[in-house]
Design a protein around this motif. Structure first.
Motif, PDB file in Angstrom:
ATOM      1  N   TYR A 109       0.860  -1.192   0.000  1.00  0.00           N
ATOM      2  CA  TYR A 109       0.000   0.000   0.000  1.00  0.00           C
ATOM      3  C   TYR A 109       0.890   1.234   0.000  1.00  0.00           C
ATOM      4  O   TYR A 109       2.107   1.125   0.125  1.00  0.00           O
ATOM      5  N   GLU A 110       0.266   2.390  -0.138  1.00  0.00           N
ATOM      6  CA  GLU A 110       1.041   3.616  -0.238  1.00  0.00           C
ATOM      7  C   GLU A 110       0.605   4.593   0.854  1.00  0.00           C
ATOM      8  O   GLU A 110      -0.586   4.672   1.197  1.00  0.00           O
ATOM      9  N   ALA A 111       1.569   5.362   1.355  1.00  0.00           N
ATOM     10  CA  ALA A 111       1.248   6.386   2.353  1.00  0.00           C
ATOM     11  C   ALA A 111       0.251   7.381   1.763  1.00  0.00           C
ATOM     12  O   ALA A 111       0.362   7.762   0.595  1.00  0.00           O
ATOM     13  N   THR A 112      -0.681   7.831   2.582  1.00  0.00           N
ATOM     14  CA  THR A 112      -1.689   8.794   2.111  1.00  0.00           C
ATOM     15  C   THR A 112      -1.033  10.065   1.571  1.00  0.00           C
ATOM     16  O   THR A 112      -1.450  10.597   0.538  1.00  0.00           O
ATOM     17  N   ALA A 113      -0.010  10.553   2.265  1.00  0.00           N
ATOM     18  CA  ALA A 113       0.656  11.790   1.821  1.00  0.00           C
ATOM     19  C   ALA A 113       1.252  11.608   0.428  1.00  0.00           C
ATOM     20  O   ALA A 113       1.168  12.509  -0.424  1.00  0.00           O
ATOM     21  N   VAL A 239      -8.356  15.210   6.607  1.00  0.00           N
ATOM     22  CA  VAL A 239      -8.810  13.968   7.242  1.00  0.00           C
ATOM     23  C   VAL A 239      -8.569  12.748   6.347  1.00  0.00           C
ATOM     24  O   VAL A 239      -8.613  12.845   5.118  1.00  0.00           O
ATOM     25  N   ASP A 240      -8.278  11.633   6.998  1.00  0.00           N
ATOM     26  CA  ASP A 240      -8.014  10.380   6.285  1.00  0.00           C
ATOM     27  C   ASP A 240      -8.621   9.239   7.105  1.00  0.00           C
ATOM     28  O   ASP A 240      -8.233   9.034   8.249  1.00  0.00           O
ATOM     29  N   PRO A 241      -9.558   8.508   6.546  1.00  0.00           N
ATOM     30  CA  PRO A 241     -10.173   7.418   7.315  1.00  0.00           C
ATOM     31  C   PRO A 241      -9.183   6.329   7.725  1.00  0.00           C
ATOM     32  O   PRO A 241      -9.468   5.547   8.640  1.00  0.00           O
ATOM     33  N   ASN A 242      -8.012   6.299   7.090  1.00  0.00           N
ATOM     34  CA  ASN A 242      -7.022   5.289   7.456  1.00  0.00           C
ATOM     35  C   ASN A 242      -6.132   5.705   8.626  1.00  0.00           C
ATOM     36  O   ASN A 242      -5.261   4.940   9.040  1.00  0.00           O
ATOM     37  N   ASP A 243      -6.302   6.933   9.132  1.00  0.00           N
ATOM     38  CA  ASP A 243      -5.516   7.381  10.287  1.00  0.00           C
ATOM     39  C   ASP A 243      -6.455   8.058  11.277  1.00  0.00           C
ATOM     40  O   ASP A 243      -6.891   9.196  11.059  1.00  0.00           O
TER      41      ASP A 243
END
Lengths: 493, 105
Positions: A109-113, A239-243
């Protein structure tokens, strides 16, 4: 095709050229790859870049060009080559945290940023060298050898995001991502003469950032100018639902508001900027002090009211940090046991396998911090060290709250007490830790802070630090835009 | 407070680290060098501070109590060393109790 001014172009200027059809995404990527070779960014010289896949980068550029042809336009970072610190998960390139224990690990997977920068057209061309698991202030603690400062190859680029800061300073990429736990974006940015931003705790999603100290870690952009850093932060924030630790607060637009204002007569009119005396101790390099005083005079001339302020618990920040960060690291790094990631030692018994894998996989500094962290959390010492450090952290946070509560909009300080030091010069661990003395407070308090170039001493870059209150990145950027414009070319002289 | 060799050995066991004996003296010295700088905290008055509320951030946003899709962008087959019937195949780890007894594939 390459173009001669690539290394001097800002990300926004290059993206405009790509979006306008004057430069193709492939040309942009080729120029970056050529500059990396010319600068010696690999292990044979600067050692700024650990992993790169030219074929993959060119494929991404071709894919972007196709998408732009279909849509008729690119994103805000169309065709911009970016470098990413090796503790941020990326597809297609290893994510090793510059550690032997993660050798060969490629994230699914990849970092959201990173993903958010890609959505705007950025292309990852490199994973950058760093202190192992971000534990260090010089990028000397890498399993792949020390990185070098492109301004002076005998010196460190700072750390732990030294590879990212060095890659921007060397003109390989206009934009890079680093991570901060105690100053690991701002300190290397100061040492390399570029801009580095630590956002408010919770402003940027940490999904895909390999955890070091979870109450402190943040991802931040590194760029050659304030505007590029502001754009990158606007893109990666939110906002990020994964964090679940990521704030749902609205993301401000820093560029539209403050870029046009920066060159007006008094862009800081009505602002109050505090100068804490604790950040100007006797041991501060006199050249750095003089450059800070020049910047303070400029802030006044830009319309700001400058006042003295007391931050009485500043000197306690390093002891507090070096209890809390190792404690959290000892827990976070427990997952690296040879079962789920990376290398594994072959032994008959399970416990031996854990211990052998970890001992062979972790370097000296990581081992030292795991031991320290485990000790301060262990029975009999928890209250004396960890709980006490958390309480003193509260005092440091109160210093900031008191200052901002008294009507101060931002603080101005030096980023570091010295310029970049020579490779191998600091052998005592605590002496190395002290190089973060002006940056670690913002991490402990969770407030946003950034470093921007304010001049040079003996040919080496010096950073000035702007600190604002929680989620007041816009205030911080207002000051940064104005100071950068007022300094002009003197920021790099 | 100073650490001893016994402390370091104990902590290394807790941290699942195998430290070579020849490194112990050096590590004890380094850790004590660092911990000496922490003594200043002991003398600091923190009576007005609650140690549990020192992380000054927004409260964690509420979210629905449901799981979303895994954020993996590549298939498990593409990165797992080996996979069968949807399960990862990993090297057998002998237990420390009966390492020799249970070695069936």
């Amino acid at each position: 095709m390459t173009f001669p001014d690539f290394s001097r172009l800002s990300a926004t200027a290059l993206a405009a050229k790509v979006d306008g059809g004057n430069v193709s995404p492939l040309d942009s990527i080729n120029a970056s790859l050529a500059r990396a070779r010319e600068a010696g960014a690999g292990r044979e010289s600067l050692n700024l870049i650990l992993w790169s896949n030219e074929q993959l980068a060119r494929r991404d550029a071709a894919s972007l060009a196709e998408g732009m042809n279909r849509a008729g336009k690119g994103g805000r970072l169309a065709g911009i080559p970016i470098a990413v610190k090796d503790n941020l998960a990326t597809l297609g390139l290893p994510t090793t945290c510059a550690s032997k224990i993660l050798a060969g690990y490629v994230s699914p997977y990849e970092a959201t940023a990173v993903a958010r920068l890609r959505e705007e057209g950025a292309i990852v061309v490199a994973k950058t060298n760093m202190d192992e698991f971000a534990m260090g202030s010089s990028t000397e603690n890498s399993a792949y050898g020390p990185a070098r400062n492109p301004i002076d190859l005998r010196r460190v680029p700072g750390g732990s995001s030294g590879g990212s800061a060095g890659a921007v300073a060397a003109g390989i990429v206009p934009l890079a991502l680093g991570s901060e736990t105690g100053g690991s974006v701002r300190q290397p940015a100061a040492f390399c003469g570029v801009v580095g931003v630590k956002p408010t705790y919770g402003r940027v999603s940490r999904f895909g950032l390999v955890a070091f100290a979870s109450s402190l870690d943040q991802i931040g952009p590194i760029a050659r100018n304030v505007d590029d850093a502001a754009l990158a932060l606007e893109i990666i924030s939110g906002v990020d639902p994964n964090d679940s630790t990521c704030s749902s607060r609205k993301v401000d637009t820093y560029r539209d508001e403050f870029l046009p204002l920066a060159t007006s007569a008094e862009p800081l009119d009505g602002m109050t900027i505090g100068v804490p005396e604790e950040y100007f101790p006797e041991m501060l390099d006199p050249g750095i002090r003089a450059l800070c005083e020049r910047s303070i005079d400029l802030l006044k001339s830009l319309g700001a009211k400058v006042v003295d302020v007391k931050m009485p618990n500043t000197a306690l920040a390093i002891p507090v940090y070096y209890i809390i960060a190792p404690a959290e690291a000892s827990s976070n790094l427990a997952r690296f046991d040879g079962v789920r990631y990376g290398a594994r030692a072959e032994t008959a018994a399970l416990r031996d396998m854990y211990a052998e894998t970890r001992s062979k996989g972790f370097g000296d500094e990581v081992t030292r911090r795991i031991l320290l962290g485990t000790y301060v959390l262990s029975a009999g010492y928890y209250d004396a060290y960890y709980r006490k450090a958390q309480s003193v952290r509260g005092l440091i946070t109160r210093d900031f709250r008191d200052a901002f509560g008294r009507g101060i909009d931002a603080l101005f300080t030096p980023t570091t007490p010295t310029t970049a030091f020579a490779i191998g010069a600091l052998t005592d661990p605590y002496e190395m830790y002290m190089s973060d003395i002006f940056t670690v407070t913002a991490n402990l308090a969770g407030v946003p802070a950034m470093s921007l170039p304010i001049g040079r001493v003996g040919g080496l870059p010096v950073g000035g630090q702007i600190i604002a209150s929680h989620f007041c990145e816009s205030t911080m950027f207002r000051v940064a835009y104005a100071l950068e414009a007022a300094l002009g070319g003197e920021a790099h002289q | 407070m100073a650490v001893t060799q016994a402390d370091v050995i104990h902590v290394a066991e807790l941290a699942r680290l195998a430290l070579p004996a020849e490194r112990l003296d050096h590590l004890v010295s380094e850790l004590n060098g660092i911990l000496a700088h922490m003594d200043v905290l002991e003398k600091t008055d923190t009576s007005a501070i609650d140690s549990n509320v020192s992380v000054p951030v927004d409260s964690t946003p509420l979210r629905s109590d449901s799981s979303g899709p895994l954020p993996m962008l590549t298939s498990r087959e593409s990165f797992a060393p080996s996979i069968r019937d949807g399960f990862f195949i990993v090297p057998r780890l002998a237990t420390h109790e009966d390492a020799a007894a249970d070695t069936a594939p």
